[in-house]
Motif scaffolding. Structure first.
Motif, mmCIF file in Angstrom:
data_model
loop_
_atom_site.group_PDB
_atom_site.id
_atom_site.type_symbol
_atom_site.label_atom_id
_atom_site.label_comp_id
_atom_site.label_asym_id
_atom_site.label_seq_id
_atom_site.Cartn_x
_atom_site.Cartn_y
_atom_site.Cartn_z
ATOM 1 N N ASP A 396 0.870 -1.179 0.000
ATOM 2 C CA ASP A 396 0.000 0.000 0.000
ATOM 3 C C ASP A 396 0.910 1.234 0.000
ATOM 4 N N LEU A 397 0.917 1.955 -1.110
ATOM 5 C CA LEU A 397 1.785 3.128 -1.250
ATOM 6 C C LEU A 397 1.467 4.201 -0.219
ATOM 7 N N LEU A 398 0.192 4.363 0.090
ATOM 8 C CA LEU A 398 -0.203 5.382 1.067
ATOM 9 C C LEU A 398 0.401 5.078 2.437
ATOM 10 N N LEU A 399 0.236 3.850 2.914
ATOM 11 C CA LEU A 399 0.732 3.492 4.247
ATOM 12 C C LEU A 399 2.262 3.505 4.304
ATOM 13 N N ALA A 400 2.893 3.038 3.244
ATOM 14 C CA ALA A 400 4.362 3.051 3.214
ATOM 15 C C ALA A 400 4.879 4.478 3.289
ATOM 16 N N SER A 401 4.256 5.372 2.520
ATOM 17 C CA SER A 401 4.670 6.775 2.520
ATOM 18 C C SER A 401 4.420 7.408 3.881
ATOM 19 N N TYR A 402 3.282 7.078 4.484
ATOM 20 C CA TYR A 402 2.920 7.631 5.792
ATOM 21 C C TYR A 402 3.930 7.216 6.863
ATOM 22 N N ILE A 403 4.340 5.968 6.843
ATOM 23 C CA ILE A 403 5.311 5.498 7.836
ATOM 24 C C ILE A 403 6.665 6.170 7.621
ATOM 25 N N LEU A 404 7.062 6.291 6.362
ATOM 26 C CA LEU A 404 8.374 6.883 6.066
ATOM 27 C C LEU A 404 8.434 8.361 6.438
ATOM 28 N N ASN A 405 7.334 9.065 6.264
ATOM 29 C CA ASN A 405 7.314 10.476 6.655
ATOM 30 C C ASN A 405 5.899 10.921 7.015
ATOM 31 N N PRO A 406 5.531 10.752 8.288
ATOM 32 C CA PRO A 406 4.164 11.114 8.698
ATOM 33 C C PRO A 406 3.877 12.606 8.621
ATOM 34 N N SER A 407 4.905 13.434 8.435
ATOM 35 C CA SER A 407 4.640 14.874 8.324
ATOM 36 C C SER A 407 3.910 15.187 7.030
ATOM 37 N N GLU A 408 3.908 14.232 6.093
ATOM 38 C CA GLU A 408 3.135 14.401 4.865
ATOM 39 C C GLU A 408 1.766 13.758 5.021
ATOM 40 N N SER A 409 1.291 13.666 6.252
ATOM 41 C CA SER A 409 -0.004 13.038 6.514
ATOM 42 C C SER A 409 -1.119 13.836 5.862
ATOM 43 N N GLY A 410 -2.226 13.145 5.625
ATOM 44 C CA GLY A 410 -3.347 13.809 4.983
ATOM 45 C C GLY A 410 -3.229 13.773 3.472
#
Length: 880
Positions: A396-410
């Motif tokens: 899941d690209l969204l979850l992977a990205s979120y874990i790697l940098n949660p400051s880009e959340s939303g």
């Protein structure tokens, strides 16, 4: 030629006013935003009403100015700026930059001096000048060409100081304002004046003599022996005070009014900052088409529009799958189309083709066909509503990205992630569909290309993201926590929670009856019928008919806000009824009517959406409805939970929640002996804190001591400051600061933890939770003290809050596994803060009582025991 108009804003003064006028607000990142929000509201009003051709925001450059050379104690009585305000100035400057508004500060001078110099210079060059401040010192600048707007208690309510207004208000000329300050002093700036001389006496003397100099040189003509003595004794102090109060209108600034031309804001930058700060209510004001992307031409992409499902597209063992659901609430939304990308090609599958094909459905449901997606939960739920059980999701690209940098959340669009990783051959949804009311679905070819580009990005980026997760030691967090949790959340969302609609209607009728009774009471006490919900009519009744003291005025009349009414509570019995009337009115409109609007027509349930990739701490939140925000302080609010019931007969609602999980995490991470011992011995932690801080025995801890201890305990978790604690406890900042010091002296392990985690953040640039969730804090190296201070508080509280969030997520996964192992019918329905809510047959109650606390308490091993309390009943309300 159009008239030139320059607006000069006192940045520090307006920010201070906004901060203290509005309650503490913060965005998803934890940044406090109330001063920025208030400042922005004022700025938007100024730009709209004043329509300046030139504008400047002046700031103070530092704590000392040339006035300190004359009087060292100048402004000496001021308290240190609350950190909750300090941290906002950097973001305020960024906002002004987006508005393309120039800012200026000058070492050794105040903002007043910058404004004064520019105001005089501009007025001589035929500018109309408007000065905006919360400080009446600037009224000395008023002239035929200079109007000074001074905010009153709020930020949008102002008085316009012109020479006529000043004459009417004080009976003196603007230039005599400094003489008035010379005589009466100014406590806010620590200008001493003449002791015993207040505004009334100062004005009387000025009307008779004109200036401070003439007053002190004509003491023998002043009436009153005591006053003569004071003026004689404090002559030099009066002259000094006048000098300190005088704005320097010849400051050595390097700009002129002509340098301040205003051409309008950068809408895209303003929207970006509004989104970052969480100013969602202001975003609509910038929907002017400027957000449409003007990207360079995209690389060509060849894709097939599938009219009939064939083997080639489905034979690969792995593929990227993109499911487009454009509406935010995917529970009641149409699927716009599908895209599949694998080693054999790029395919766009229109919805009508995909959902009619049994081969495609079998491929979607085949667990052995690996699928890489964006937002697994969204795709799974949207397809589940179409009778398709999507399986085989391995990335899941969204979850992977979120874990790697949660400051880009939303993140709401795969294009944002792709561009961030250098994959530019994909456009944002806004560029393709438009925004808001302008949104529309393009024709098949354009739509197909857009979806295929998204699937291609997922396919291309998957290995890179997996490698980054490995490098960060976060692969386990992704594979063992967030991925399985997304599938559990999808089931929870689709299952939904049964709502007793009839019960909600009954509650609504009861609230309506109460509101009608209270309305009649209010009208009787007022002696007149009026619209209670009209601030104008209510203000007239309270302050003109009932003659209650006026606390605050607005542009449109009297303020009747909650904080104003609370100050009037002891003045008239009508006030308490009005406050209660408002609370019940909000329950009726927001929660009763609001819940009824989101009950699904087919299921009679509410199907909330859990936001898994939003917060920087890893916490889940929910929307449509926000079930984590149902009010529990009012009895009537708590009763709303009575409407949440089991979906089957002879079933119950079973709720289990962690007791003080964040404080237990703090005890573990800080390894403070006293905290650890207290939890190991199952002591009341707030009583234990009060004992240690106040140096008393358990029996001597009063309810107020425990209340203060509780506030500081949770304050430590959320990044306490003396200002924040003083607000929550209603004590002075000094007392709050002393309390925090005593707390840290009593629990030295906590102090050591705070120091060490800040060091860790400085070394690594991030902090971690117990399960390796990271939060990057680049501001920890900022040369700006305010940003650095915020970063330090973030470093301290993120591991605590984030670890607590990880623990409850782990408990949800373990719980789902255990329910399956035990072959139970019980279903997990909701996660609300630290609480898990199930529905289950009554016959399974004894098993749940045993396994739920067991699983939740063993979710992770800490130095202190996790503790879970549970309850059950015929509704969510009864399970508390």
């Amino acid at each position: 030629m159009s008239k030139k108009k320059v607006v000069l804003i006192d940045g520090n003064s307006i920010a201070y006013r906004a901060f203290f006028a509005l309650p503490l607000l913060n965005n998803e990142k934890g940044i406090h935003t109330n001063a920025i929000y208030g400042f922005t509201m004022m700025l938007m009003r100024i730009l709209d009403e004043e329509k300046p051709t030139h504008i400047l925001v002046a700031f103070d450059a530092g704590k000392t100015t040339f006035r300190h050379n004359t009087f060292q104690e100048y402004k000496g009585g001021r308290q240190k700026t609350p950190p909750e305000l300090s941290e906002q100035f950097t973001y305020l400057r960024e906002l002004l930059k987006a508005y393309r508004i120039r800012t200026y500060e000058l070492e050794n001078y105040e903002a007043d001096d910058i404004i004064g110099t520019l105001a005089i210079q501009a007025s001589k060059e035929d500018y109309e000048v408007k000065v905006i401040s919360g400080d009446k010192d600037l009224t000395q600048l008023a002239s035929d060409k200079v109007t000074v707007d001074i905010t009153r208690k709020g930020i949008t309510d102002v008085d316009h100081y012109t020479p006529d207004f000043i004459m009417e208000k004080y009976g003196i000329l603007p230039k005599q304002i400094i003489d008035m300050k010379g005589l009466m002093g100014d406590t806010s700036d620590n200008i001493p004046g003449v002791p015993g001389v207040g505004e009334k006496t100062a004005l009387k003397l000025l009307k008779e003599f004109g200036t401070v100099e003439k007053v002190v040189n004509s003491v023998d003509k002043v009436s009153g022996k005591k006053l003569q003595e004071k003026l004689t004794e404090f002559k030099e102090q009066a002259l000094l005070s006048k000098e300190l109060a005088t704005i320097l209108c010849e400051a050595p600034i390097e700009i002129t009014a002509d340098d301040l031309s205003y051409e309008g804001y950068d809408a895209k930058q303003v929207v970006t900052i509004f989104k970052e700060l969480g100013f969602n209510s202001l975003l609509d004001k910038f929907d002017d088409g400027t957000l449409t992307e003007t990207n360079e031409p995209l690389e060509d992409i060849q894709f097939e529009t599938v009219s009939e499902i064939s083997g080639d597209m489905l034979t690969d063992t792995e593929a990227a799958l993109y499911v487009e659901v454009l509406q935010e609430n995917y529970h009641q939304a149409a699927i716009q189309g599908f895209a599949v990308v694998n080693s054999s090609g790029y395919y766009y599958v229109p919805t009508n083709v995909a959902l009619k094909s049994s081969d495609f459905k079998q491929w979607l449901e085949n667990a052995n066909k690996k699928k890489f997606v964006y937002d697994a939960k969204r795709a799974k739920v949207a397809l589940k509503w179409q009778g398709v059980n999507l399986d085989g999701i391995t990335f899941d690209l969204l979850l992977a990205s979120y874990i790697l940098n949660p400051s880009e959340s939303g993140i709401t669009d795969v294009a944002d992630i792709a561009r961030g990783k250098g994959f530019t051959s994909v456009q944002s949804n806004e560029a393709v569909y438009g925004k808001g009311a302008k949104q529309q679905i393009p024709d098949g070819q354009v739509l197909g290309e857009h979806l295929v580009r998204k699937a291609a990005a997922i396919y291309a980026l998957k290995d890179q993201f997996i490698q980054e997760l490995k490098d960060n030691e976060q692969l386990a967090l992704y594979e063992e926590l967030e991925m399985p949790l997304s599938l559990i959340l999808a089931e929870m969302e689709f299952t939904g929670v049964q709502v007793d609609v009839e019960r909600l209607h009954t509650m609504g009728d009861e609230l309506k009856r109460q509101l009608d009774e209270m309305e009649a009471q209010i009208h009787e006490l007022a002696g007149v019928k009026f619209n209670i919900n009209s601030p104008k009519q209510l203000g007239e009744v309270l302050f003109e008919k009932l003659n209650l003291p006026v606390i605050k005025k607005t542009k449109t009349g009297y303020s009747t806000s909650a904080d104003v009414l609370e100050k009037l509570a002891d003045k008239h019995e009508i006030i308490e009824i009005i406050l209660h009337y408002r609370q019940l009115g909000k329950l009726q409109s927001t929660y009763i009517e609001g819940l009824l609007k989101v009950v699904h027509n087919d299921t009679n349930k509410v199907h909330t959406r859990f936001n898994q990739a939003l917060t920087q701490t890893g916490r889940l939140s929910s929307t449509d409805p926000n079930l984590q925000n149902i009010p529990i302080r009012l009895e009537e609010g708590r009763k709303i939970r009575q409407a949440f019931i089991p979906s089957e007969d002879e079933w119950v609602i079973f709720a289990a929640d962690y007791s003080q999980i964040e404080l237990r995490v703090l005890a573990h991470i800080a390894n403070d002996p006293k905290l650890v011992e207290a939890f190991q011995n199952d002591m009341d932690i707030h009583t234990k804190t009060a004992m240690d801080v106040f140096h008393v025995k358990a029996d001597d801890v009063t309810s107020n001591m425990r209340r203060q201890a509780k506030a500081v305990n949770f304050g430590i978790v959320y990044g306490i400051s003396d200002y924040g604690l003083s607000q929550s406890l209603g004590i002075t900042r000094k007392e709050a600061g002393q309390f925090i010091e005593r707390y840290l002296d009593s629990f030295p392990g906590v102090k050591d933890y705070m120091d060490s985690i800040i060091e860790e953040a400085k070394q690594n640039g991030y902090v971690k939770t117990l399960l390796q969730r990271r939060r990057y804090i680049p501001e920890i190296h900022s040369r700006n003290f305010n940003m650095r201070s915020f970063a330090e508080r973030t470093a301290m509280n993120t591991p605590i809050q984030g670890s607590a969030a990880d623990i409850i997520k782990k408990a949800m996964i373990d719980m789902a596994d255990r329910l399956q192992q035990e072959k139970l019918q019980a279903r997990l329905l909701l996660q609300v803060h630290d609480e898990l809510i199930f529905e289950a047959p009554k016959s399974e109650l004894e098993t749940l009582k045993k396994i739920v606390p067991e699983v939740m308490e063993q979710a992770i091993h800490l130095a202190v025991p996790l503790k879970v309390d549970y309850a059950f009943g015929d509704s969510w309300f009864d399970s508390k």
